[in-house]
Design an enzyme around this catalytic site. Structure first.
Site, PDB file in Angstrom:
ATOM      1  N   ARG A 169     -30.559  -6.697  19.301  1.00  0.00           N
ATOM      2  CA  ARG A 169     -30.214  -6.683  20.721  1.00  0.00           C
ATOM      3  C   ARG A 169     -31.134  -7.652  21.458  1.00  0.00           C
ATOM      4  NH1 ARG A 169     -26.776  -2.494  20.684  1.00  0.00           N
ATOM      5  NH2 ARG A 169     -27.352  -0.555  19.624  1.00  0.00           N
ATOM      6  N   SER A 218     -22.158   8.945  17.739  1.00  0.00           N
ATOM      7  CA  SER A 218     -22.380   8.749  19.170  1.00  0.00           C
ATOM      8  C   SER A 218     -21.607   7.570  19.769  1.00  0.00           C
ATOM      9  CB  SER A 218     -23.878   8.585  19.373  1.00  0.00           C
ATOM     10  OG  SER A 218     -24.199   8.679  20.708  1.00  0.00           O
TER      11      SER A 218
HETATM   12  C1  G16 Z   1     -29.243   6.425  20.004  1.00  0.00           C
HETATM   13  C2  G16 Z   1     -30.621   6.925  20.340  1.00  0.00           C
HETATM   14  C3  G16 Z   1     -31.075   6.323  21.645  1.00  0.00           C
HETATM   15  C4  G16 Z   1     -30.992   4.805  21.574  1.00  0.00           C
HETATM   16  C5  G16 Z   1     -29.603   4.349  21.126  1.00  0.00           C
HETATM   17  C6  G16 Z   1     -29.534   2.875  20.839  1.00  0.00           C
HETATM   18  O1  G16 Z   1     -28.378   6.824  21.014  1.00  0.00           O
HETATM   19  O2  G16 Z   1     -30.598   8.333  20.417  1.00  0.00           O
HETATM   20  O3  G16 Z   1     -32.384   6.741  21.876  1.00  0.00           O
HETATM   21  O4  G16 Z   1     -31.279   4.238  22.805  1.00  0.00           O
HETATM   22  O5  G16 Z   1     -29.249   5.012  19.934  1.00  0.00           O
HETATM   23  O6  G16 Z   1     -30.481   2.574  19.852  1.00  0.00           O
HETATM   24  P1  G16 Z   1     -30.558   1.171  19.148  1.00  0.00           P
HETATM   25  O7  G16 Z   1     -30.781   0.164  20.240  1.00  0.00           O
HETATM   26  O8  G16 Z   1     -31.721   1.285  18.214  1.00  0.00           O
HETATM   27  O9  G16 Z   1     -29.257   0.923  18.459  1.00  0.00           O
HETATM   28  P2  G16 Z   1     -26.942   7.409  20.685  1.00  0.00           P
HETATM   29  O10 G16 Z   1     -26.428   7.838  22.013  1.00  0.00           O
HETATM   30  O11 G16 Z   1     -26.167   6.295  20.061  1.00  0.00           O
HETATM   31  O12 G16 Z   1     -27.222   8.538  19.731  1.00  0.00           O
END
Ligand code: G16
Length: 548
Positions: free
Chosen positions: A523, A79
């Site tokens: 974060r 992603s």
């Molecule tokens: C993924 C999750 C999201 C989340 C993001 C960041 O998004 O599907 O729900 O908000 O990661 O998560 P974290 O703050 O735990 O790193 P994506 O778009 O990267 O698949």
């Protein structure tokens, strides 16, 4: 022992020996940290993932067998992460994220230290969950455009073959497309099939719903879309082709999927959200609408610049507020009663957005931990559940009962009928399985067209509190434990009290710290009355982490 039993035992032994044999080709690397199934599956540097993906194939087979052969999805993507990363996640039969209770098995499989231990874990899970290893199982998988994708697909195929699974390769596609396809496959034989299980079926469904909901409305103005140099670029181009230029025109920038090292670099939804500025390649035209997708097109954020070239972000909170407002208005006009609209957010939601939703729109708001898997389930508790993370990941869920109530509603006037029709088409424009950048794009354009709004009118609903999101690399992110939907730290001990002391000094101050589930970092989020104060608060909280 009956012959059947004997044959079955032989089959199990064969399966276990295959699992060990293939596992020896996909050995777990010597790696101190344990692998963990995080916010969105396993995610890390691609060169560490081979064994993990192989093992996810085994788990996917068990999951499908447990669910009577329903199709399970496996998506290989990282992603928003940088090009050198990759990841893998499982999709449950209705297109939702893997049921949380199975994450522990995923983690166990990924961490098994030897081929034998892996085969033992596989057998143990089957025993514990009473899964017949000779039962049929079906897997659908796909990947994004990362250079490491094809090799990881091979590892996955080995896992699926070792477990005796039937599988279908859906090639390169967006994450939400695979979620959609999985749901279509599993609902094909039911009374309410979700759609045709193919990319073409996906475009057809979205385009037809968009055309229906836009009937009689002016075509949206030109929009510039930054595709993060990821899979969303070519897929958006395909969707536009199906829609036809009479329905929608868009300029796509950052759509170079061949140069895989450009993925998410100086562009994409995450970059725009965290940097709060235009991505590379986008020329600022006053009051025009812009949008950025992330690397696998499951998130979208919008933005514009005013005449003075000042940048304004229209993020997930703004999308949620726009959607909730529109749906409430339609419900009111339609005369349909007893439909509860609710919004689900996370701690990252801007304080002003929550106040607007609760105090102005008067909708209930639930706060969950980060991760679509948490928001999705909370949204299912409403008749119409709008869920969006501030980073632009989200969708709107219409319960089956609500759809039925709308379909059978007897309107007393053409106005009421039109509102009901709009709501029903809207439910089809919106991907009901998971946050989907392409579907959310159409949702936003629909509402703006119905309201005759441009981006600045949309932005006027409420004013964001200035905020800052910072990524801090620490020695051990797993040392950060939270409570209260991630709004407070429990560990490291004493840190929350220090954050509280800092926050007290700022008007409208709020700050929290949590470990990322997709990157090796924590974060820090901060918001306050002014830009300077929000930046300063984020900096000071980040400095607290350096002393640890
Ligand atoms: C993924 C999750 C999201 C989340 C993001 C960041 O998004 O599907 O729900 O908000 O990661 O998560 P974290 O703050 O735990 O790193 P994506 O778009 O990267 O698949």
């Amino acid at each position: 022992m009956s012959l059947d039993q004997e044959q079955q035992d032989q089959m199990i032994l064969h399966q276990l020996s295959q699992i060990e044999k293939f596992s020896s080709v996909h050995r777990r690397p010597d790696f101190d940290t344990n692998f963990a199934y995080g916010t969105a599956g396993f995610r890390m540097r691609a060169d560490l993932l081979d064994s993990v993906v192989y093992r996810v194939g085994l788990l996917a087979a068990l999951r499908s067998r447990k669910l009577d052969g329903e199709t399970i999805g496996v998506m290989i993507t990282a992603s928003h992460n940088p090009p050198e990363d990759n990841g893998v996640k499982l999709i449950d039969p209705q297109g939702e994220m893997l049921e949380a209770s199975w994450e522990v098995y995923a983690t166990k499989f990924a961490n098994a230290r030897s081929d034998e231990e892996l085969a033992r874990e596989y057998f143990n899970v089957a025993e514990t969950l009473k899964i017949r290893l000779d039962a049929p199982c079906k897997i659908a998988y796909g990947r994004d455009t990362r250079a490491s994708g094809p090799a990881l697909v091979s590892a996955l195929k080995d896992g699926l073959s070792a477990a005796g699974a039937e599988f279908s390769d859906y090639g390169v596609l967006t994450t939400p497309q695979l979620h959609y396809i999985v749901k279509c496959i599993n609902t094909a034989e039911t009374s309410s099939p979700y759609g045709e299980p193919s990319q073409a079926g996906y475009y057809k469904k979205l385009a037809a719903a968009f055309k229906a909901v836009m009937k009689g409305k002016p075509k949206p103005g030109l929009i510039t879309i930054d595709a993060a140099n990821g899979v969303g670029g070519p897929k958006l181009a395909e969707l536009l082709e199906v829609l036809g230029s009479e329905s929608l025109e868009a300029v796509i920038v950052n759509d170079d999927v061949e140069a895989t090292q450009k993925l998410n670099q100086q562009c994409g939804a995450d970059y725009v959200k965290t940097q709060q500025k235009l991505p590379a390649g986008a020329e600022p035209e006053a009051l025009q609408l812009y949008a950025s997708l992330d690397g696998d097109a499951d998130r979208i954020v919008f933005y514009y610049v005013d005449e003075a070239k000042k940048f304004f972000l229209l993020d997930g909170d703004k999308i949620a507020s726009l959607a909730a407002m529109f749906i409430q208005e339609l419900l009111e006009v339609s005369g349909v009663e007893d439909v509860e609209v609710g919004v689900v957010q996370t701690a990252y939601a801007n304080g002003s957005s929550t106040a607007y939703l609760q105090d102005v729109l008067k909708v209930p708001v639930t706060c969950t931990s980060t991760g679509v898997k948490h928001l999705h389930h909370a949204a299912q508790l409403y008749d119409i559940g709008v869920y969006f993370e501030a980073n632009g990941h989200g969708t709107v869920l219409f319960s089956a009962a609500t759809i039925k109530a709308l379909e059978s509603f007897e309107a007393a006037s053409p106005g009421q009928q039109s509102a009901v029709d709009t709501l029903l088409s809207l439910a089809d424009v919106i991907n009901q399985t998971v946050g989907d950048a392409l579907s959310d794009l159409l949702l936003v354009l629909t509402v703006l067209a119905h309201k005759s709004w441009g981006p600045s009118e949309w932005n006027m609903a409420y004013t964001d509190l200035p905020n800052r999101l910072v990524r801090v690399v620490v020695d051990d992110r797993f040392a950060f434990k939270t409570e209260d939907a991630e709004r407070r730290l429990v560990e490291p001990q004493g840190l929350q009290a220090q954050i509280d002391e800092l926050v007290k000094k700022y008007k409208f101050g709020r700050s929290f710290v949590r470990a990322s589930g997709t990157e090796d970092a924590v974060r820090v989020y901060a918001e306050a009355a002014t830009r300077l104060e929000a930046d300063e608060l984020a900096l000071k909280v980040s400095e607290l982490l350096k002393g640890l």
